[in-house]
Design a protein around this motif. Sequence first.
Motif, PDB file in Angstrom:
ATOM      1  N   GLU A   1     -11.979  30.663  10.117  1.00 23.08           N
ATOM      2  CA  GLU A   1     -11.672  29.129  10.070  1.00 23.08           C
ATOM      3  C   GLU A   1     -12.336  28.513  11.396  1.00 23.08           C
ATOM      4  O   GLU A   1     -12.055  27.441  11.798  1.00 23.08           O
ATOM      5  CB  GLU A   1     -10.304  28.832  10.088  1.00 23.08           C
ATOM      6  CG  GLU A   1      -9.678  28.938   8.572  1.00 23.08           C
ATOM      7  CD  GLU A   1     -10.197  27.316   8.108  1.00 23.08           C
ATOM      8  OE1 GLU A   1      -9.641  26.630   8.439  1.00 23.08           O
ATOM      9  OE2 GLU A   1     -11.101  27.446   7.004  1.00 23.08           O
TER      10      GLU A   1
ATOM     11  N   THR B   1      -5.098  19.110  -0.776  1.00 22.35           N
ATOM     12  CA  THR B   1      -5.785  18.383   0.753  1.00 22.35           C
ATOM     13  C   THR B   1      -6.800  19.599   0.893  1.00 22.35           C
ATOM     14  O   THR B   1      -6.764  20.677   0.544  1.00 22.35           O
ATOM     15  CB  THR B   1      -4.747  18.124   1.472  1.00 22.35           C
ATOM     16  OG1 THR B   1      -4.007  19.438   1.963  1.00 22.35           O
ATOM     17  CG2 THR B   1      -3.653  17.012   1.288  1.00 22.35           C
ATOM     18  N   ALA B   2      -7.686  19.102   1.915  1.00 26.36           N
ATOM     19  CA  ALA B   2      -8.698  19.883   2.592  1.00 26.36           C
ATOM     20  C   ALA B   2      -9.067  19.157   3.896  1.00 26.36           C
ATOM     21  O   ALA B   2      -8.809  17.892   4.169  1.00 26.36           O
ATOM     22  CB  ALA B   2      -9.761  19.831   1.526  1.00 26.36           C
ATOM     23  N   GLY B   3      -9.488  20.110   4.466  1.00 22.68           N
ATOM     24  CA  GLY B   3     -10.167  19.722   5.715  1.00 22.68           C
ATOM     25  C   GLY B   3     -11.513  19.721   5.523  1.00 22.68           C
ATOM     26  O   GLY B   3     -12.404  20.377   5.157  1.00 22.68           O
TER      27      GLY B   3
ATOM     28  N   LEU C   1     -12.199  19.098  10.570  1.00 25.61           N
ATOM     29  CA  LEU C   1     -12.309  20.268  11.286  1.00 25.61           C
ATOM     30  C   LEU C   1     -13.474  20.504  12.200  1.00 25.61           C
ATOM     31  O   LEU C   1     -13.020  21.018  13.112  1.00 25.61           O
ATOM     32  CB  LEU C   1     -12.677  21.461  10.235  1.00 25.61           C
ATOM     33  CG  LEU C   1     -11.547  21.765   9.003  1.00 25.61           C
ATOM     34  CD1 LEU C   1     -11.776  23.138   8.340  1.00 25.61           C
ATOM     35  CD2 LEU C   1     -10.101  21.500   9.472  1.00 25.61           C
TER      36      LEU C   1
ATOM     37  N   SER D   1      -7.193  15.649   4.619  1.00 26.21           N
ATOM     38  CA  SER D   1      -6.245  15.505   5.835  1.00 26.21           C
ATOM     39  C   SER D   1      -6.594  15.301   7.069  1.00 26.21           C
ATOM     40  O   SER D   1      -6.086  14.739   8.011  1.00 26.21           O
ATOM     41  CB  SER D   1      -5.196  16.664   5.310  1.00 26.21           C
ATOM     42  OG  SER D   1      -6.060  17.851   5.632  1.00 26.21           O
ATOM     43  N   ASP D   2      -7.750  16.357   7.518  1.00 22.91           N
ATOM     44  CA  ASP D   2      -8.255  16.355   8.735  1.00 22.91           C
ATOM     45  C   ASP D   2      -9.640  16.739   8.643  1.00 22.91           C
ATOM     46  O   ASP D   2     -10.386  17.105   7.732  1.00 22.91           O
ATOM     47  CB  ASP D   2      -7.488  16.992   9.539  1.00 22.91           C
ATOM     48  CG  ASP D   2      -7.238  18.596   9.076  1.00 22.91           C
ATOM     49  OD1 ASP D   2      -7.848  18.903   7.857  1.00 22.91           O
ATOM     50  OD2 ASP D   2      -6.609  19.290   9.652  1.00 22.91           O
TER      51      ASP D   2
ATOM     52  N   VAL E   1     -12.931  22.232   3.315  1.00 23.33           N
ATOM     53  CA  VAL E   1     -12.215  23.552   3.066  1.00 23.33           C
ATOM     54  C   VAL E   1     -10.679  23.406   2.489  1.00 23.33           C
ATOM     55  O   VAL E   1     -10.160  22.726   2.995  1.00 23.33           O
ATOM     56  CB  VAL E   1     -11.977  24.344   4.336  1.00 23.33           C
ATOM     57  CG1 VAL E   1     -11.877  25.815   4.508  1.00 23.33           C
ATOM     58  CG2 VAL E   1     -13.639  24.232   5.140  1.00 23.33           C
ATOM     59  N   GLU E   2     -10.569  24.384   1.583  1.00 24.73           N
ATOM     60  CA  GLU E   2      -9.211  24.538   1.032  1.00 24.73           C
ATOM     61  C   GLU E   2      -8.969  25.830   0.710  1.00 24.73           C
ATOM     62  O   GLU E   2      -9.840  26.781   1.323  1.00 24.73           O
ATOM     63  CB  GLU E   2      -9.094  23.649  -0.274  1.00 24.73           C
ATOM     64  CG  GLU E   2     -10.247  23.537  -1.491  1.00 24.73           C
ATOM     65  CD  GLU E   2      -9.606  24.697  -2.402  1.00 24.73           C
ATOM     66  OE1 GLU E   2     -10.368  25.823  -2.295  1.00 24.73           O
ATOM     67  OE2 GLU E   2      -8.900  24.328  -3.179  1.00 24.73           O
ATOM     68  N   MET E   3      -8.099  26.419  -0.454  1.00 25.36           N
ATOM     69  CA  MET E   3      -7.792  27.676  -0.305  1.00 25.36           C
ATOM     70  C   MET E   3      -7.511  28.355  -1.871  1.00 25.36           C
ATOM     71  O   MET E   3      -7.296  29.508  -1.808  1.00 25.36           O
ATOM     72  CB  MET E   3      -6.730  28.151   0.614  1.00 25.36           C
ATOM     73  CG  MET E   3      -6.661  27.735   2.206  1.00 25.36           C
ATOM     74  SD  MET E   3      -5.517  28.224   2.979  1.00 25.36           S
ATOM     75  CE  MET E   3      -5.968  30.079   3.446  1.00 25.36           C
TER      76      MET E   3
ATOM     77  N   PHE F   1      -6.474  30.625   6.991  1.00 26.55           N
ATOM     78  CA  PHE F   1      -6.361  29.341   7.809  1.00 26.55           C
ATOM     79  C   PHE F   1      -6.329  29.221   9.251  1.00 26.55           C
ATOM     80  O   PHE F   1      -6.739  28.286   9.905  1.00 26.55           O
ATOM     81  CB  PHE F   1      -4.809  28.758   7.543  1.00 26.55           C
ATOM     82  CG  PHE F   1      -4.373  27.315   7.552  1.00 26.55           C
ATOM     83  CD1 PHE F   1      -4.727  26.551   6.744  1.00 26.55           C
ATOM     84  CD2 PHE F   1      -3.886  27.089   8.766  1.00 26.55           C
ATOM     85  CE1 PHE F   1      -4.556  25.139   6.878  1.00 26.55           C
ATOM     86  CE2 PHE F   1      -3.695  25.691   9.168  1.00 26.55           C
ATOM     87  CZ  PHE F   1      -4.008  24.637   8.329  1.00 26.55           C
TER      88      PHE F   1
HETATM   89  N1  HPA Z   1      -8.339  24.929   5.668  1.00 23.70           N
HETATM   90  C1  HPA Z   1      -7.709  25.433   4.554  1.00 23.70           C
HETATM   91  N2  HPA Z   1      -6.994  24.558   3.943  1.00 23.70           N
HETATM   92  C2  HPA Z   1      -7.117  23.462   4.249  1.00 23.70           C
HETATM   93  C3  HPA Z   1      -7.344  23.004   5.297  1.00 23.70           C
HETATM   94  C4  HPA Z   1      -7.825  23.996   6.287  1.00 23.70           C
HETATM   95  O1  HPA Z   1      -8.339  23.719   7.495  1.00 23.70           O
HETATM   96  N3  HPA Z   1      -6.836  21.623   5.753  1.00 23.70           N
HETATM   97  C5  HPA Z   1      -6.219  21.283   4.450  1.00 23.70           C
HETATM   98  N4  HPA Z   1      -6.065  22.263   3.604  1.00 23.70           N
END
Ligand code: HPA
Length: 241
Positions: A171, A97-99, A215, A212-213, A187-189, A166
């Motif tokens: 961020e 998932t990522a923002g 930002l 997922s959301d 954005v992910e990691m 995060f």
């Molecule tokens: N930052 C990093 N990784 C993520 C985020 C985020 O806001 N949302 C989902 N994975």
Amino acid sequence: MDSKSQIPTPHIEAKEGEIARTILLPGDPLRAKFIAENFLTEVRPFNRTRNMLGFTGNYEGKQVSVMGTGMGCPSMGIYSYELIHFYGVKNLIRVGTAGSIHPDLKARDLVFGMGACTTSNFPALMGFPGVFAPICSYELLKQAAERAESLGLPYRVGNILSSDMFYGPAEGKEATEAWASAGVLAVEMEAAALYTNAACGGANALTILTISDHLLSGESASAKEREESFTDMMTVALGLA
Ligand code: HPA
């Protein structure tokens, strides 16, 4: 492969031949278990070290593995290195998932990370005499795009950001807007470490993300949207096996 004598590794207890050439890599090991139990047949577990669960099974007649990676570039760096160098894994597909930081990106859209900008020092630690650009495998990206198109699933291809933070200023709104102004999608990691290790180890990698959301707007995907986009992501990723 570096050396078979290094199997099992400090982090993976699988025996030779227990991990398929293609592996799906969610961050969460329980997500790996869920994928194995719900999408694969003839499932065999291969790892429990540190609870970083790994499984091999079949999908549409082909062998595929799935294992958690944990969060962040160092954790992804360890697992992807051992999979490539000690277990001979050739295709590594992160599913996560990522923002979103792109105004047009909607909750159900899939994102294929073509390149991974990063605030991590991971690629720099490889010691190149300049800045290494972590990119995905063109072959895997092409296959994923073709599969998404044939299934009628909306997707975006572009740059993503593998962040090392995060919570905190990296961020924050200002930093996020700076990346967004250069067209970065989400954005992910972990992708930057995966792409760097794959490039340096002669393997293929791709990152497929669901949003997922958002930002910048603060919107987040509903439970139904999350479930649907997860299924979409798995349908695309498993088709690459
Ligand atoms: N930052 C990093 N990784 C993520 C985020 C985020 O806001 N949302 C989902 N994975």
